[in-house]
Scaffold this active site. Structure first.
Site, PDB file in Angstrom:
ATOM      1  N   LYS A  12      61.234  81.155  18.097  1.00 45.82           N
ATOM      2  CA  LYS A  12      61.617  79.879  17.477  1.00 45.82           C
ATOM      3  C   LYS A  12      63.129  79.658  17.450  1.00 45.82           C
ATOM      4  O   LYS A  12      63.595  78.514  17.519  1.00 45.82           O
ATOM      5  CB  LYS A  12      61.021  79.793  16.075  1.00 45.82           C
TER       6      LYS A  12
ATOM      7  N   ARG B  33      50.101  76.507  26.095  1.00 49.40           N
ATOM      8  CA  ARG B  33      48.689  76.743  26.428  1.00 49.40           C
ATOM      9  C   ARG B  33      47.929  75.435  26.231  1.00 49.40           C
ATOM     10  O   ARG B  33      48.472  74.452  25.733  1.00 49.40           O
ATOM     11  CB  ARG B  33      48.109  77.806  25.496  1.00 49.40           C
TER      12      ARG B  33
END
Length: 495
Positions: free
Chosen positions: A116, A291
């Site tokens: 992150k 994904r």
């Protein structure tokens, strides 16, 4: 195009991927643990190979075993679905070593978006709006206190690795800060093997809006519209809808452009999702999921684009067949995640045997499911049973259709989240689209009261429907109560 694809996943997403493969004339291979021997996805595949032990490290997370099976069966490509190995760089590395294509993005994109702090730095460099905060890891408590003062309370402490809201702590004053940092570091270390945490502004009552992106290997990147995912519990989504009720053409153009910038910043090449927080007319990059997402069906329903097929074609080296100007939105779609959980008991998982299963149908209804009557929901895996998707010409019709579909949806044997979804569809704030990520907590008492009412109202209806699942001897035992129920209805009508 590939000739044979191994699906390194289970449940409804495994079946979803296999359906796309069958339409592309690709043979499919399922892998399964001992627990999943009688699961529907193992029967749906062209071939199914046992992994043995149900322990994740020995089965669905055992890359060496999966690669060995792929080599033995002459597999061209592996599709990891979502969860499990879907964002695991080692799987891609082992695929490359063995001449197998991984249906997913490059390793560099997974690594960049999986951290992150790194991803936030990349977004800042590429002009994508980010939440006010510090982009450096927290290493000193006193310095962290000063940063929190500069940002302004409340702040949130997040782990750099991982996701799903695990370990995040909201802090409202300086006294809480040291404990929150230590707690988040400990959870991050034990869960993800990385105790790095950082600090940023806590955006109160934000909406969670995400953009589906598709990118090929030739630099073509598009967004496939937006989804609203604000209905969450413990930072995990329960209901999604597309498009977001607050979306305008102008806002979609701006946020969509930011999503494309985010994907291009990591040279992305697959299907993926860029997630934003939206509050008071401003939006901020949250993260990118590298994904296919659980909620991808609602985007497919409103755009007519098969995202899994596009993902497979990209991996096979094909160029995107659609351009940004080809993307249009028709109507509105809602997805309810039907989980084996008790909504009256803080959504605690309720694994067990499904005694009866009757899925809804009719116009505008899609079911993505991997269960059947007699199947046992295992306790060691995710509690999702199925995904119920409805489409309508507008949001009101999509909600009305969902209410009808939920009424038809009967699962006997275990508590599920169906009563929660029924209650939510009736909630005035939901129907008025007054959504934010704290919606469930804020409306908790009203929802709990409505759920109790729904469960009571559904008892007689479910008794009638159970007759379709039970052996003949048990049907007779139910008949009396059904007749009594029908007699009461007749008496009420006569009065």
């Amino acid at each position: 195009m590939f000739k044979k694809v191994l699906v390194a996943n289970r449940g409804e997403i495994a079946i979803r991927i296999m359906r796309a493969c069958k339409e592309l004339d690709i043979e499919t291979v399922a892998i399964y643990s001992d627990t999943d021997e009688k699961a529907l996805f193992t029967m749906y595949a062209d071939e199914a190979v046992p992994l043995g032990s149900s322990i994740l490290a020995d089965s669905y997370l055992n890359i060496d075993k999966i690669i060995a099976i792929a080599n033995e069966l002459g597999v061209d490509a592996i599709h990891p679905g979502y969860g499990f190995l879907s964002e695991n760089c080692k799987l891609g590395e082992e695929c490359a070593k063995n001449g197998i294509t991984l249906i997913g993005p490059r390793k560099e994109a997974i690594e960049a978006m999986g951290d992150k702090i790194t991803s936030k730095q990349l977004m800042i460099e590429n002009g994508v709006p980010t939440v006010p905060g510090d982009k450096e890891p927290i290493e000193d408590i006193e310095l962290a206190k000063q940063k929190a003062r500069d940002i302004g309370y409340p702040v949130i402490i997040k782990s750099s690795a991982g996701g799903g809201g695990i370990g995040m702590r909201t802090v409202y004053d300086e006294e809480e800060l040291p404990r929150a940092i230590e707690s988040t570091q400990n959870i991050a270390q034990s869960t993800f093997g990385d105790g790095t945490v950082y600090i940023e502004k806590y955006i109160e009552r934000p909406r969670h809006i995400e953009f589906q992106v598709l990118a090929d290997n030739y630099g073509n990147t598009i967004h496939v519209c937006d989804r609203e995912c604000s209905i969450q519990r413990r930072h995990q989504k329960l209901i999604e809808e597309a498009p977001s009720p607050i979306m305008t053409d102008e806002l979609r153009e701006k946020m969509g452009a930011s999503a494309i910038k985010a994907a291009k910043a990591v040279n992305y090449n697959s299907a993926g999702t860029v997630e934003f927080m939206y509050s008071n007319g401003e939006y901020y990059f949250l993260e990118m999921n590298t994904r296919i997402q659980v909620e991808h069906p609602i985007t497919e329903v409103i755009t007519g684009i098969d995202l899994v097929k596009e993902q497979i074609k990209i991996a096979a080296g094909e160029e995107l067949s659609i351009k940004q100007e080809d993307i249009g939105v028709t109507g509105h779609a809602i997805e309810c995640r039907i989980n084996a959980e008790d909504p009256l008991n803080e959504f605690v998982p309720t694994p067990g045997k499904i005694v009866g299963y009757r899925s809804p149908g009719g116009i505008g209804v899609r079911m993505d499911s991997g269960v059947y009557t007699g199947y046992t929901i295992p306790s060691i895996y995710d509690s999702m049973i199925s995904k119920l998707i409805t489409w309508g010409a507008d949001r009101d019709e999509a909600i009305a259709r969902m209410q009808r579909a939920l009424y038809e949806f009967i699962i006997v044997g275990i508590p599920t989240t169906i009563p929660f979804h029924k209650a939510l569809m009736k909630n005035k704030n939901f129907r008025d689209a007054k959504l934010h990520t704290g919606f469930i907590e804020e409306n908790k008492q009203d929802l709990l009261m409505e759920i109790e009412k729904v469960i009571e109202e559904d008892k007689e209806h479910e008794k009638i429907m159970q007759g379709a699942f039970l052996p003949p001897k048990k049907v007779a035992a139910i008949a009396t109560s059904v007749n009594e129920y029908m007699n009461r209805i007749r008496e009420d009508q006569e009065q």
